[in-house]
Design a protein around this motif. Structure first.
Motif, short mmCIF file in Angstrom:
data_model
loop_
_atom_site.label_atom_id
_atom_site.label_comp_id
_atom_site.label_asym_id
_atom_site.label_seq_id
_atom_site.Cartn_x
_atom_site.Cartn_y
_atom_site.Cartn_z
N ARG A 1 34.55 45.37 37.93
CA ARG A 1 35.40 46.13 37.60
C ARG A 1 35.12 46.29 35.87
O ARG A 1 35.17 45.00 35.31
N PRO A 2 35.21 47.42 35.40
CA PRO A 2 35.07 47.41 33.53
C PRO A 2 36.29 47.00 33.09
O PRO A 2 37.50 47.08 33.63
N ALA B 1 38.42 47.53 26.16
CA ALA B 1 38.15 46.66 24.77
C ALA B 1 39.85 46.08 24.44
O ALA B 1 40.01 45.06 23.99
N GLU B 2 40.78 46.91 24.71
CA GLU B 2 42.18 46.16 24.83
C GLU B 2 42.56 44.93 25.40
O GLU B 2 42.91 44.09 25.12
N GLY B 3 41.85 45.05 26.88
CA GLY B 3 41.80 43.95 27.69
C GLY B 3 40.94 42.83 27.22
O GLY B 3 41.69 41.52 27.18
N GLY C 1 37.39 42.07 39.73
CA GLY C 1 37.21 42.68 40.96
C GLY C 1 36.56 41.44 42.05
O GLY C 1 36.26 42.07 43.06
N TYR C 2 36.85 40.21 41.86
CA TYR C 2 36.58 39.22 42.63
C TYR C 2 37.74 38.86 43.28
O TYR C 2 38.77 39.30 43.08
N SER D 1 35.02 38.10 30.26
CA SER D 1 35.60 39.00 29.18
C SER D 1 34.79 39.73 28.34
O SER D 1 35.38 40.50 27.32
N GLY D 2 33.29 39.64 28.50
CA GLY D 2 32.52 40.40 27.44
C GLY D 2 32.43 41.84 28.00
O GLY D 2 32.86 42.24 28.89
N PRO D 3 31.70 42.55 27.05
CA PRO D 3 31.64 43.85 27.31
C PRO D 3 30.53 44.32 28.19
O PRO D 3 30.60 45.32 28.90
#
Length: 231
Positions: free
Chosen positions: A77-78, A81-83, A121-122, A186-188
């Motif tokens: 799941r994406p 940026a805030e997350g 999503g894991y 945590s990367g984009p």
């Protein structure tokens, strides 16, 4: 020979041929998933699985192939940026906590990775083994860092580690190792860990212009053995 008997023999031959064909296709599929393909996909996890199976390559490949079958279709799941910034801030706090409370910092890192993986999503962190198996399929290069920090966190909770000497060094190494998986999650980027461009590791180079700051969160000196403590 009666017509009925001839028909029965034909049916038996056809069924036998179908069974043989199905077995051959199954074997072919397993062969495709095994060997060099699994070794390339899992990298260090492949070698670890072989070692855990006492050098039995076939047994190790069966285990890894089962992981791919269960979790290979998982799509992360994406994370907006805030997350990403929120999790980066929490990781920075964890690193700062290590200075005064290594055991607490390691426990927090373990919990944060479990939470972050679940958000992406894991499987839920309450199912650690299943979550770890799924992560190993998509982040094989870095999943061992999570394994180590989880083991050390459990040992610390049970009093198996002291906060001096070898215990502190083990906790430091576990936290540094876990950072690589944290950067992946945590990367984009949305690609799996083994296909993603390497992100900065703890203490790595500074981010360039336009790079998200969380990808190169500075690592406190306490996580580096070579830097003496300042007065």
């Amino acid at each position: 020979m009666s017509t009925g008997m001839i028909i029965l023999l034909i049916v038996i031959v056809i069924v036998a041929a179908v069974v043989v064909l199905a077995a051959a296709l199954t074997l072919r599929g397993r062969t495709r998933r095994g060997g060099p393909s699994l070794k390339r996909r899992f990298g260090p996890e492949y070698e670890r699985a072989v070692a855990l199976h006492d050098g039995d390559t076939k047994a190790a490949e069966r285990e890894l192939a089962e992981r791919v079958e269960r979790h290979g279709e998982l799509r992360e799941r994406p994370l907006d940026a805030e997350g990403r910034e929120r999790y980066a801030a929490r990781w920075t706090v964890i690193q700062e906590h290590f200075v005064d409370s290594p055991r607490q910092a390691v426990a927090e890192a373990d919990q944060l990775l479990a939470e972050l993986a679940s958000v992406r999503g894991y499987p839920d962190g309450g199912r650690y083994e299943e979550q770890l198996a799924a992560l190993s399929v998509h982040h094989a290069d870095h999943v061992d860092g999570y394994r180590q920090v989880h083991r050390v966190a459990r040992a610390g909770a049970s009093g198996g580690l002291s906060e001096a000497g070898a215990g502190t060094e083990e906790m430091r190494a576990a936290l540094v190792g876990a950072r690589a998986l944290f950067d992946d999650l945590s990367g984009p980027g949305q690609d799996s860990g083994r296909h993603r461009a390497p992100s900065g590791t703890a203490g790595g180079p500074k981010a360039g212009p336009g790079t998200h700051s969380h990808a190169r969160t500075p690592t406190p000196w306490a996580l580096h053995r070579s830097r003496p403590k300042e007065s």
